[in-house]
Design a protein around this motif. Structure first.
Motif, mmCIF file in Angstrom:
data_model
loop_
_atom_site.group_PDB
_atom_site.id
_atom_site.type_symbol
_atom_site.label_atom_id
_atom_site.label_comp_id
_atom_site.label_asym_id
_atom_site.label_seq_id
_atom_site.Cartn_x
_atom_site.Cartn_y
_atom_site.Cartn_z
ATOM 1 N N GLN A 1 42.540 48.241 39.018
ATOM 2 C CA GLN A 1 42.395 49.882 39.045
ATOM 3 C C GLN A 1 43.545 50.367 38.129
ATOM 4 N N THR A 2 44.721 49.875 38.451
ATOM 5 C CA THR A 2 45.913 50.906 37.818
ATOM 6 C C THR A 2 45.715 50.522 36.014
ATOM 7 N N SER A 3 45.290 49.458 35.625
ATOM 8 C CA SER A 3 44.905 49.024 34.349
ATOM 9 C C SER A 3 43.795 49.396 33.770
ATOM 10 N N ASN A 4 42.802 49.942 34.676
ATOM 11 C CA ASN A 4 41.410 50.397 34.274
ATOM 12 C C ASN A 4 40.806 49.241 33.644
ATOM 13 N N THR A 5 40.739 47.892 34.153
ATOM 14 C CA THR A 5 40.149 46.637 33.699
ATOM 15 C C THR A 5 39.644 46.003 34.780
ATOM 16 N N LYS A 6 38.442 45.397 34.143
ATOM 17 C CA LYS A 6 37.367 44.737 35.241
ATOM 18 C C LYS A 6 38.185 43.721 35.815
ATOM 19 N N LEU A 7 37.874 43.468 37.215
ATOM 20 C CA LEU A 7 38.439 42.379 37.978
ATOM 21 C C LEU A 7 38.267 40.952 37.311
ATOM 22 N N HIS A 8 37.187 40.853 36.810
ATOM 23 C CA HIS A 8 36.796 39.484 36.086
ATOM 24 C C HIS A 8 37.624 39.386 34.919
ATOM 25 N N THR A 9 37.886 40.411 34.171
ATOM 26 C CA THR A 9 38.886 40.296 33.103
ATOM 27 C C THR A 9 40.020 39.835 33.210
ATOM 28 N N ILE A 10 40.694 40.659 34.301
ATOM 29 C CA ILE A 10 42.195 40.266 34.786
ATOM 30 C C ILE A 10 42.249 38.782 35.147
ATOM 31 N N ALA A 11 41.126 38.420 36.268
ATOM 32 C CA ALA A 11 41.393 37.053 36.486
ATOM 33 C C ALA A 11 41.171 36.031 35.508
ATOM 34 N N THR A 12 40.271 36.184 34.417
ATOM 35 C CA THR A 12 40.073 35.311 33.608
ATOM 36 C C THR A 12 41.461 35.081 32.711
ATOM 37 N N ALA A 13 42.167 36.405 32.470
ATOM 38 C CA ALA A 13 43.166 36.467 31.538
ATOM 39 C C ALA A 13 44.303 35.448 32.283
ATOM 40 N N LEU A 14 44.178 35.850 33.580
ATOM 41 C CA LEU A 14 45.571 35.303 34.401
ATOM 42 C C LEU A 14 45.176 33.522 34.666
ATOM 43 N N VAL A 15 44.053 33.227 34.601
ATOM 44 C CA VAL A 15 43.433 31.822 34.672
ATOM 45 C C VAL A 15 43.906 31.097 33.377
ATOM 46 N N ASN A 16 43.540 31.651 32.269
ATOM 47 C CA ASN A 16 43.639 31.148 30.949
ATOM 48 C C ASN A 16 45.157 31.022 30.661
ATOM 49 N N GLN A 17 46.251 32.139 30.812
ATOM 50 C CA GLN A 17 47.495 32.015 30.746
ATOM 51 C C GLN A 17 48.184 30.767 31.634
ATOM 52 N N THR A 18 47.654 30.809 33.009
ATOM 53 C CA THR A 18 48.228 29.806 33.526
ATOM 54 C C THR A 18 47.872 28.271 33.156
ATOM 55 N N ASN A 19 46.572 28.166 32.660
ATOM 56 C CA ASN A 19 46.117 26.951 32.203
ATOM 57 C C ASN A 19 47.052 26.663 30.796
ATOM 58 N N ASP A 20 47.284 27.745 29.918
ATOM 59 C CA ASP A 20 47.964 27.458 28.886
ATOM 60 C C ASP A 20 49.509 27.128 28.971
ATOM 61 N N LEU A 21 50.044 27.642 30.028
ATOM 62 C CA LEU A 21 51.481 27.311 30.382
ATOM 63 C C LEU A 21 51.562 26.048 30.919
ATOM 64 N N SER A 22 50.418 25.376 31.636
ATOM 65 C CA SER A 22 50.388 24.056 32.221
ATOM 66 C C SER A 22 50.495 23.071 31.098
ATOM 67 N N GLU A 23 49.814 23.391 30.092
ATOM 68 C CA GLU A 23 49.557 22.485 29.027
ATOM 69 C C GLU A 23 50.668 22.285 27.969
ATOM 70 N N HIS A 24 51.792 23.334 28.178
ATOM 71 C CA HIS A 24 52.909 23.033 27.357
ATOM 72 C C HIS A 24 54.349 22.563 28.177
#
Length: 233
Positions: free
Chosen positions: A210-233
């Protein structure tokens, strides 16, 4: 063909179509079953295809039973006249029993006759919310379209509408499941990262959305992708 044999063939064809109408389905394969069964079952009909309108106003052919019928369909699109074009855009049923001489189609009719078609009928179908088009049936000889042809053709056109609607629903359901899964993964990440329970983790993501005016699915996808990227390094 006797009436009993015809009824048996129709029953077998409808059973084959019904078997293809499964969720999840391969839409292309299902539409090919429908057009093939229509061409094989309806007396006098030798070829079948589906004309589907697109969002940008174009029309394309699906599940043609032969290369010749692709040319016949495209002639109608190019010339701006013909039964499948009129059924897809306007009329529920459009039948012509003498393609070579029907004054409604002065350009298309003779060209269709030159391709080896004498008569034709097209049935409009609609599948919410956006799919719209026509089931096209072609006969070699003039005067092959009668009330039986129209009755049976309308049954197959209804099956096309069902297939289009189910495929759309199946895609919507798949998208919804994918969205739910990625949001669930994101909630799990927030729970672990900030030591929150599931309700508070979901509320955190919702506020961020709500505060970023971004769809929940987009927020969730970005967080999951970020976490996956960190776990690979």
């Amino acid at each position: 063909m006797t009436e009993t044999k015809l009824h048996l063939e129709i029953a077998e064809a409808m059973s084959e179509v019904a078997a293809a109408l499964k969720v999840p389905m391969d839409l292309d394969d299902t539409l090919e079953v429908i057009t093939r069964c229509a061409a094989d079952t309806i007396p006098g009909i030798v070829e079948a295809s589906i004309s589907l309108t697109t969002k940008n106003g174009e029309i394309r052919t699906l599940a043609p039973t032969s290369p010749t019928i692709i040319r016949a369909d495209h002639l109608q699109y190019e010339l701006g006249e013909g039964p499948c074009l009129e059924a897809a855009l306007e009329e529920p049923v459009v039948a012509v029993n003498d393609l070579a001489g029907d004054p409604r189609w002065p350009y298309y009719g003779p060209k269709a006759a030159a391709l080896g078609f004498g008569s034709q009928v097209a049935f409009q179908f609609r599948a919410e919310p956006h799919a719209r088009g026509a089931l096209n049936l072609y006969a070699r000889e003039p005067n092959e379209i009668d009330q039986d042809s129209i009755y049976l053709g309308s049954m197959f056109a209804a099956q096309v509408a069902v297939a289009m609607g189910w495929a759309r629903q199946d895609q919507t359901m798949s998208d919804a499941l994918a969205t739910r899964n990625v949001i669930g993964q994101a909630v799990g990440i927030v729970m672990e990262r900030y030591k929150l329970d599931s309700d508070r983790a979901f509320a955190f993501l919702t506020r961020l959305s709500q505060t970023s005016n971004t769809k929940l699915h987009t927020i969730a996808t970005a967080l999951v992708n970020q976490t996956n990227d960190l776990s690979e390094h």
